[in-house]
Design a protein around this motif. Sequence first.
Motif, PDB file in Angstrom:
ATOM      1  N   VAL A 131       8.292  -2.336  -4.755  1.00  0.00           N
ATOM      2  CA  VAL A 131       6.888  -2.503  -4.383  1.00  0.00           C
ATOM      3  C   VAL A 131       6.714  -3.787  -3.583  1.00  0.00           C
ATOM      4  O   VAL A 131       6.033  -3.815  -2.554  1.00  0.00           O
ATOM      5  N   LEU A 132       7.366  -4.870  -4.006  1.00  0.00           N
ATOM      6  CA  LEU A 132       7.288  -6.148  -3.297  1.00  0.00           C
ATOM      7  C   LEU A 132       7.915  -6.048  -1.910  1.00  0.00           C
ATOM      8  O   LEU A 132       7.349  -6.531  -0.924  1.00  0.00           O
ATOM      9  N   LEU A 133       9.083  -5.403  -1.803  1.00  0.00           N
ATOM     10  CA  LEU A 133       9.737  -5.243  -0.504  1.00  0.00           C
ATOM     11  C   LEU A 133       8.902  -4.381   0.441  1.00  0.00           C
ATOM     12  O   LEU A 133       8.837  -4.647   1.644  1.00  0.00           O
ATOM     13  N   SER A 134       8.250  -3.357  -0.086  1.00  0.00           N
ATOM     14  CA  SER A 134       7.367  -2.528   0.746  1.00  0.00           C
ATOM     15  C   SER A 134       6.178  -3.337   1.242  1.00  0.00           C
ATOM     16  O   SER A 134       5.737  -3.176   2.375  1.00  0.00           O
ATOM     17  N   LEU A 135       5.680  -4.205   0.391  1.00  0.00           N
ATOM     18  CA  LEU A 135       4.583  -5.084   0.788  1.00  0.00           C
ATOM     19  C   LEU A 135       5.023  -6.046   1.889  1.00  0.00           C
ATOM     20  O   LEU A 135       4.296  -6.273   2.862  1.00  0.00           O
ATOM     21  N   VAL A 136       6.229  -6.588   1.770  1.00  0.00           N
ATOM     22  CA  VAL A 136       6.777  -7.462   2.816  1.00  0.00           C
ATOM     23  C   VAL A 136       6.885  -6.688   4.123  1.00  0.00           C
ATOM     24  O   VAL A 136       6.539  -7.199   5.197  1.00  0.00           O
ATOM     25  N   ASP A 137       7.363  -5.434   4.042  1.00  0.00           N
ATOM     26  CA  ASP A 137       7.463  -4.582   5.231  1.00  0.00           C
ATOM     27  C   ASP A 137       6.115  -4.455   5.931  1.00  0.00           C
ATOM     28  O   ASP A 137       6.006  -4.633   7.144  1.00  0.00           O
ATOM     29  N   LEU A 138       5.082  -4.179   5.163  1.00  0.00           N
ATOM     30  CA  LEU A 138       3.753  -3.986   5.751  1.00  0.00           C
ATOM     31  C   LEU A 138       3.145  -5.291   6.246  1.00  0.00           C
ATOM     32  O   LEU A 138       2.515  -5.337   7.303  1.00  0.00           O
ATOM     33  N   LEU A 139       3.310  -6.367   5.505  1.00  0.00           N
ATOM     34  CA  LEU A 139       2.691  -7.641   5.882  1.00  0.00           C
ATOM     35  C   LEU A 139       3.438  -8.361   7.011  1.00  0.00           C
ATOM     36  O   LEU A 139       2.913  -9.318   7.572  1.00  0.00           O
ATOM     37  N   TRP A 140       4.617  -7.891   7.337  1.00  0.00           N
ATOM     38  CA  TRP A 140       5.388  -8.468   8.441  1.00  0.00           C
ATOM     39  C   TRP A 140       4.574  -8.438   9.737  1.00  0.00           C
ATOM     40  O   TRP A 140       4.743  -9.272  10.621  1.00  0.00           O
ATOM     41  N   ILE A 141       3.682  -7.490   9.842  1.00  0.00           N
ATOM     42  CA  ILE A 141       2.861  -7.311  11.037  1.00  0.00           C
ATOM     43  C   ILE A 141       2.030  -8.552  11.359  1.00  0.00           C
ATOM     44  O   ILE A 141       1.703  -8.811  12.514  1.00  0.00           O
ATOM     45  N   PHE A 142       1.699  -9.354  10.353  1.00  0.00           N
ATOM     46  CA  PHE A 142       0.870 -10.540  10.580  1.00  0.00           C
ATOM     47  C   PHE A 142       1.671 -11.728  11.098  1.00  0.00           C
ATOM     48  O   PHE A 142       1.099 -12.664  11.638  1.00  0.00           O
ATOM     49  N   GLY A 143       2.993 -11.693  10.957  1.00  0.00           N
ATOM     50  CA  GLY A 143       3.820 -12.792  11.446  1.00  0.00           C
ATOM     51  C   GLY A 143       4.529 -12.495  12.747  1.00  0.00           C
ATOM     52  O   GLY A 143       5.068 -13.396  13.384  1.00  0.00           O
ATOM     53  N   ASP A 144       4.535 -11.241  13.163  1.00  0.00           N
ATOM     54  CA  ASP A 144       5.243 -10.848  14.374  1.00  0.00           C
ATOM     55  C   ASP A 144       4.297 -10.884  15.571  1.00  0.00           C
ATOM     56  O   ASP A 144       3.204 -10.323  15.514  1.00  0.00           O
ATOM     57  N   ARG A 145       4.721 -11.532  16.635  1.00  0.00           N
ATOM     58  CA  ARG A 145       3.845 -11.662  17.813  1.00  0.00           C
ATOM     59  C   ARG A 145       3.583 -10.324  18.504  1.00  0.00           C
ATOM     60  O   ARG A 145       2.593 -10.175  19.209  1.00  0.00           O
TER      61      ARG A 145
END
Length: 195
Positions: A131-145
């Motif tokens: 669940v945490l890794l899936s959340l990281v996958d989704l939230l990556w969008i906020f750090g990627d230009r």
Amino acid sequence: MTAPQALATPVLAARRHRFAAAFIDGLIFLAATFLTGLPFAAGQEGTGQSPLIRIAAPYGEGSGWPIQVAASVVFAAYFWVQHALWGQTPGKRLCHLKVMSGSAGQTPGMRQAGIRALVHPLLTSVPFLGVLLSLVDLLWIFGDRRRRCLHDVIAGTVVIDLRDRERKGSGFLLGVGILVSLFVAFVLVATLLAT
């Protein structure tokens, strides 16, 4: 010469539109699995585990893990085939988005779409961290230009907006679609909890 180049430059999809498309596709998948009874087969209620443990370690004890694996395979195939053929799922079509190959600027092929589709189920299947890794996958969008999730980075894809910027509307229909989707999700969850 600069005007045609400006028109040819793809516009990155807005984060809110990507989340709306993912939400719509999630509801479609949830409705399909709910109607087929896939997640409720194989005695999930008789395992003696708390619901939190079943979410954190879906492939743990109990006889329901083959059903979970089957659902993950179907989930990956849902995205893989549609992204490879059209670059879009129904959710992306409704939100006017398309997955493109980052290097070639065209619809990803079978290999690239397959890699993209496998990241989420593989991350989710990691016991207790899924669940945490899936959340990281989704939230990556906020750090990627380039507004990419981790699965986009791994697969080398980007999601673009297909809307004509000159005729961009207020998003009223998208808002109505999200509200209807939320209502359907609420009804499905309420039905699940009642059984």
